[in-house]
Design an enzyme around this catalytic site. Structure first.
Site, PDB file in Angstrom:
ATOM      1  N   SER A  15      36.226  77.165  41.311  1.00 50.81           N
ATOM      2  CA  SER A  15      36.142  78.008  40.108  1.00 50.81           C
ATOM      3  C   SER A  15      34.669  78.365  39.879  1.00 50.81           C
ATOM      4  O   SER A  15      33.796  77.906  40.611  1.00 50.81           O
ATOM      5  CB  SER A  15      36.724  77.267  38.910  1.00 50.81           C
ATOM      6  OG  SER A  15      36.018  76.066  38.722  1.00 50.81           O
ATOM      7  N   TYR A  56      33.535  73.360  24.011  1.00 53.61           N
ATOM      8  CA  TYR A  56      33.445  72.410  25.125  1.00 53.61           C
ATOM      9  C   TYR A  56      34.489  72.743  26.190  1.00 53.61           C
ATOM     10  O   TYR A  56      34.322  72.484  27.369  1.00 53.61           O
ATOM     11  CB  TYR A  56      33.670  70.973  24.647  1.00 53.61           C
ATOM     12  CG  TYR A  56      32.527  70.460  23.810  1.00 53.61           C
ATOM     13  CD1 TYR A  56      31.298  70.177  24.399  1.00 53.61           C
ATOM     14  CD2 TYR A  56      32.668  70.297  22.438  1.00 53.61           C
ATOM     15  CE1 TYR A  56      30.233  69.732  23.632  1.00 53.61           C
ATOM     16  CE2 TYR A  56      31.601  69.850  21.666  1.00 53.61           C
ATOM     17  CZ  TYR A  56      30.382  69.566  22.276  1.00 53.61           C
ATOM     18  OH  TYR A  56      29.331  69.141  21.515  1.00 53.61           O
ATOM     19  N   GLU A 143      41.603  90.789  36.482  1.00 48.83           N
ATOM     20  CA  GLU A 143      41.064  89.521  36.986  1.00 48.83           C
ATOM     21  C   GLU A 143      42.055  88.417  36.641  1.00 48.83           C
ATOM     22  O   GLU A 143      42.498  88.315  35.497  1.00 48.83           O
ATOM     23  CB  GLU A 143      39.717  89.253  36.306  1.00 48.83           C
ATOM     24  CG  GLU A 143      39.117  87.934  36.692  1.00 48.83           C
ATOM     25  CD  GLU A 143      37.977  87.502  35.759  1.00 48.83           C
ATOM     26  OE1 GLU A 143      37.447  88.322  34.975  1.00 48.83           O
ATOM     27  OE2 GLU A 143      37.643  86.304  35.803  1.00 48.83           O
ATOM     28  N   LYS A 191      35.498  77.960  56.909  1.00 47.91           N
ATOM     29  CA  LYS A 191      36.828  77.320  56.867  1.00 47.91           C
ATOM     30  C   LYS A 191      37.464  77.334  55.468  1.00 47.91           C
ATOM     31  O   LYS A 191      38.656  77.643  55.334  1.00 47.91           O
ATOM     32  CB  LYS A 191      36.730  75.893  57.420  1.00 47.91           C
ATOM     33  CG  LYS A 191      38.071  75.281  57.786  1.00 47.91           C
ATOM     34  CD  LYS A 191      38.710  75.905  59.007  1.00 47.91           C
ATOM     35  CE  LYS A 191      38.280  75.212  60.280  1.00 47.91           C
ATOM     36  NZ  LYS A 191      38.720  75.915  61.495  1.00 47.91           N
ATOM     37  N   PRO A 192      36.709  76.999  54.416  1.00 47.92           N
ATOM     38  CA  PRO A 192      37.356  77.031  53.094  1.00 47.92           C
ATOM     39  C   PRO A 192      37.934  78.420  52.775  1.00 47.92           C
ATOM     40  O   PRO A 192      39.016  78.526  52.189  1.00 47.92           O
ATOM     41  CB  PRO A 192      36.218  76.686  52.126  1.00 47.92           C
ATOM     42  CG  PRO A 192      35.225  75.932  52.945  1.00 47.92           C
ATOM     43  CD  PRO A 192      35.320  76.507  54.331  1.00 47.92           C
ATOM     44  N   CYS A 383      26.655  84.749  10.902  1.00 50.21           N
ATOM     45  CA  CYS A 383      27.864  84.137  10.355  1.00 50.21           C
ATOM     46  C   CYS A 383      27.526  82.810   9.668  1.00 50.21           C
ATOM     47  O   CYS A 383      26.925  82.820   8.609  1.00 50.21           O
ATOM     48  CB  CYS A 383      28.924  84.006  11.443  1.00 50.21           C
ATOM     49  SG  CYS A 383      30.583  84.103  10.756  1.00 50.21           S
ATOM     50  N   LEU A 384      27.825  81.652  10.275  1.00 47.08           N
ATOM     51  CA  LEU A 384      27.435  80.398   9.637  1.00 47.08           C
ATOM     52  C   LEU A 384      25.919  80.375   9.397  1.00 47.08           C
ATOM     53  O   LEU A 384      25.454  79.804   8.406  1.00 47.08           O
ATOM     54  CB  LEU A 384      27.845  79.198  10.510  1.00 47.08           C
ATOM     55  CG  LEU A 384      27.534  77.836   9.918  1.00 47.08           C
ATOM     56  CD1 LEU A 384      28.341  77.584   8.652  1.00 47.08           C
ATOM     57  CD2 LEU A 384      27.800  76.720  10.928  1.00 47.08           C
ATOM     58  N   GLY A 385      25.159  81.017  10.273  1.00 44.44           N
ATOM     59  CA  GLY A 385      23.702  81.085  10.123  1.00 44.44           C
ATOM     60  C   GLY A 385      23.315  81.798   8.846  1.00 44.44           C
ATOM     61  O   GLY A 385      22.392  81.390   8.127  1.00 44.44           O
ATOM     62  N   MET A 386      24.037  82.862   8.516  1.00 46.39           N
ATOM     63  CA  MET A 386      23.783  83.566   7.256  1.00 46.39           C
ATOM     64  C   MET A 386      24.177  82.669   6.080  1.00 46.39           C
ATOM     65  O   MET A 386      23.465  82.576   5.079  1.00 46.39           O
ATOM     66  CB  MET A 386      24.592  84.858   7.200  1.00 46.39           C
ATOM     67  CG  MET A 386      24.612  85.479   5.817  1.00 46.39           C
ATOM     68  SD  MET A 386      26.188  86.303   5.515  1.00 46.39           S
ATOM     69  CE  MET A 386      26.101  86.693   3.797  1.00 46.39           C
ATOM     70  N   HIS A 509      29.234  89.462  13.617  1.00 46.99           N
ATOM     71  CA  HIS A 509      28.644  89.041  14.897  1.00 46.99           C
ATOM     72  C   HIS A 509      28.096  90.246  15.656  1.00 46.99           C
ATOM     73  O   HIS A 509      28.829  90.850  16.439  1.00 46.99           O
ATOM     74  CB  HIS A 509      29.713  88.362  15.755  1.00 46.99           C
ATOM     75  CG  HIS A 509      30.162  87.048  15.212  1.00 46.99           C
ATOM     76  ND1 HIS A 509      29.681  85.845  15.668  1.00 46.99           N
ATOM     77  CD2 HIS A 509      31.041  86.749  14.228  1.00 46.99           C
ATOM     78  CE1 HIS A 509      30.239  84.857  15.003  1.00 46.99           C
ATOM     79  NE2 HIS A 509      31.081  85.377  14.123  1.00 46.99           N
ATOM     80  N   GLU A 511      26.263  90.231  18.122  1.00 41.76           N
ATOM     81  CA  GLU A 511      26.160  89.930  19.558  1.00 41.76           C
ATOM     82  C   GLU A 511      27.362  90.437  20.355  1.00 41.76           C
ATOM     83  O   GLU A 511      27.259  90.660  21.551  1.00 41.76           O
ATOM     84  CB  GLU A 511      25.955  88.423  19.783  1.00 41.76           C
ATOM     85  CG  GLU A 511      27.154  87.514  19.514  1.00 41.76           C
ATOM     86  CD  GLU A 511      27.306  87.079  18.060  1.00 41.76           C
ATOM     87  OE1 GLU A 511      26.776  87.777  17.167  1.00 41.76           O
ATOM     88  OE2 GLU A 511      27.974  86.053  17.815  1.00 41.76           O
TER      89      GLU A 511
HETATM   90  N1  GLN Z   1      32.586  78.465   9.570  1.00 46.59           N
HETATM   91  C1  GLN Z   1      32.220  79.686   8.928  1.00 46.59           C
HETATM   92  C2  GLN Z   1      33.419  80.441   8.396  1.00 46.59           C
HETATM   93  O1  GLN Z   1      34.518  80.225   8.812  1.00 46.59           O
HETATM   94  C3  GLN Z   1      31.412  80.568   9.866  1.00 46.59           C
HETATM   95  C4  GLN Z   1      32.161  81.041  11.062  1.00 46.59           C
HETATM   96  C5  GLN Z   1      31.294  81.579  12.151  1.00 46.59           C
HETATM   97  O2  GLN Z   1      30.099  81.301  12.199  1.00 46.59           O
HETATM   98  N2  GLN Z   1      31.886  82.336  13.070  1.00 46.59           N
HETATM   99  O3  GLN Z   1      33.273  81.279   7.553  1.00 46.59           O
END
Ligand code: GLN
Length: 537
Positions: A15, A56, A143, A191-192, A383-386, A509, A511
């Site tokens: 993989s 994870y 894919e 071979k693989p 998001c959570l950062g804000m 987001h 990004e």
């Molecule tokens: N945990 C936060 C919420 O649910 C932020 C989510 C996130 O950062 N995507 O609002």
């Protein structure tokens, strides 16, 4: 338009060989010849979507315009092709079975025994053809996740066999394998690859093209050997050598004629040439930065390469746009304390506090926000950062020492971040967040307006909590502006600080929308601010 051609990309031997990048690179090449292309990922796991998987297990969860929580490979597809993906571009075994079982419960199968073949494979086929049937695409590249020989992949491989049989030259199969180098023997080993193709043949699928992932160049002999043992033409043995960046892969694939081979196999006209001028300009800028900056990414999954994939890639796009290399330093939120914050963040020209869920590491993030706010270091909170920026402001500027998000402390006296109304009745976790694209109105005269240069934007969301509008006035009076608001339900989508060089928090987001062709304006501006910070030190 001619009939849609279906290209399947399967993997063998190991993989993580980069099926997603090969698929995205092929899409880019075909697109640069003027063809319209869609890419799709079929994942063999039983989750209905990756939204409930933690990083994870699965790295980042990528969100599409229409709010599907999908595999991170869809991010690569968008970043390479600049074409938005949708629900139809990601299919999992869980979603296939869910549909088939719902049909069975409705009685749609009229008393027949429901089986993997043909019912599951028919549903897989239907999903594969959904994009092709729109009539919009010359090519649909599909894919298939996992590795040939996995029990879970069998129904997908069987579907490929059936489609090959039904569609003939409208279909082609690429098999991506590993050609390892054995240093003790001083040789590359085929071979693989031979075994992997044999396994595929046991399922009745003959690959048309073999892409060999390798650390060393394949010589003529080796290519001929693979061709002979695997029943492909020597020109269809394609080398995929390790590249410095994933963005070089379309160029490498062009030089190996992957696109020409596909056009030949599917009887498509060969008279076009791939035009990759803009792509090459991007690579040149990436390779030849005029300057560099240090940006810290604060999160709790920093040991996982793929957890913040889209953020990483957005910085690469913004680096090229600014001709300024971003040295991204990952900082674990649990490591940050009042006592060491200056030492950890002092050398940074910008700090990004990452999205996330749950309590772990939250105080470290809030401590980091306080430090960058007080020290004029550019800050982007996503998001959570804000939400951390909002909590920090409440605690240290408004004086509400126990302020918090109700996600972390449901009993806080100052719930400056609170559960959205529509979320209060929701019980299940799968697909129930505020997901996908929402419009946002930007206020004139704000930094946000300078950055976007437009009054209405639309960005993608994935969260349950929001800024608590009861506090708007207090915040604005004290210097935190709510510079972007959702026009329909008044949710605060963007906050910025008045007296700070560059301090922005976004509930969405950005990004997910940054691509090579269109680097995201927030990231471009953030890197520019980091550059200014560096210059003024
Ligand atoms: N945990 C936060 C919420 O649910 C932020 C989510 C996130 O950062 N995507 O609002």
């Amino acid at each position: 338009m001619a009939r849609t051609k279906y290209i399947f990309v399967l993997g063998g031997v190991a993989s993580s060989l980069g099926k997603g990048i090969i698929s995205a690179s092929l899409a880019k090449l075909l697109q640069s010849r003027g063809f319209s292309v869609a890419i799709q990922k079929l994942d063999p796991y039983i989750n209905v979507d990756p939204g409930t998987l933690n990083p994870y297990e699965h790295g980042e969860c990528y969100v599409t315009e229409d709010g599907a929580e999908t595999d991170l490979d869809l991010g690569h597809y968008e970043r390479f092709s600049n074409v938005p993906t949708s629900q139809a571009n990601n299919v999992t075994t869980g979603s296939i079975y869910k549909t088939v079982i719902e049909k069975e419960r409705r009685g749609d199968y009229l008393g027949h025994t429901v089986q993997v073949i043909p019912h599951i494979t028919d549903e897989i086929k239907r999903r594969i053809k959904l994009l092709g049937n729109t009539g919009k695409y010359d090519f649909v590249i599909t894919e298939i996740g996992g590795t040939v020989g996995d029990i879970e992949s069998l129904p997908y491989i069987e579907t490929v066999r059936q489609m090959r049989w039904e569609m003939g030259r409208d279909c082609a199969v690429i098999h991506l394998t590993l050609v390892p180098y054995l240093s003790a023997a001083g040789e590359l080993k085929t071979k693989p690859t031979q075994h992997s193709v044999k396994t595929l043949l046991e399922s009745g699928v003959q690959p048309d093209i073999i892409v060999c992932r390798t650390e060393r160049h394949l010589n003529e002999n080796l290519r001929n050997k693979i061709a002979l043992f695997c029943n492909v033409e020597p020109s269809s043995v394609i080398e995929s050598i390790d590249a410095k960046t994933i963005y070089e892969v379309p160029i490498l694939m062009r030089d190996e004629n992957l696109d020409t081979e596909i056009l030949r196999k599917t009887m498509m006209p060969l008279d076009s040439q791939p035009d990759l001028k803009k792509w090459e300009e991007f690579l040149y800028k990436l390779d030849n930065p005029a300057t560099e900056v240090n940006i810290g990414l604060i999160g709790k999954y920093i040991e996982l390469k793929d957890a913040y994939k889209s953020i990483n890639e957005s910085f690469i796009h913004a680096s090229a746009a600014n001709e300024c290399k971003v040295n991204l330093k990952l900082i674990h939120s649990e490591d940050i304390k009042e006592s060491n914050v200056a030492e950890l963040l002092g050398n940074m020209n910008g700090i990004l506090v990452a999205p996330g869920f749950g309590e772990r590491g939250i105080e470290g993030k809030i401590t980091a926000v306080k430090y960058v706010r007080e020290n004029g270091i550019p800050f982007l909170g996503i998001c959570l950062g804000m939400q951390c920026a909002v909590v920090e402001f409440a605690r240290n500027i408004l004086g509400y020492k126990s302020a918090h998000s109700t996600e972390m402390n449901p009993d806080t006296k100052y719930p400056v971040i609170d559960l959205m109304e529509e979320q209060k009745k929701i019980k299940g976790l799968g697909g129930t967040m505020r997901l996908g694209t929402y419009p946002c109105k930007i206020k004139k005269g704000t930094k946000l307006y300078d950055i976007y240069q437009t009054l209405t934007i639309s960005e993608r969301h994935r969260h349950r909590y929001e800024f608590n509008n009861e506090y708007i006035e207090e915040y604005e009076k004290a210097g935190m502006l709510m510079s972007g608001i959702n026009p329909k339900d008044n949710l605060v989508e963007i906050t910025e600080l008045k007296n700070h060089p560059w301090f922005i928090g976004v509930q969405f987001h950005p990004e997910y929308k940054s691509t090579v062709a269109k680097p995201h304006p927030l990231f471009v501006s953030f890197v520019e601010a980091a550059y200014e910070n560096n210059k003024n030190r």
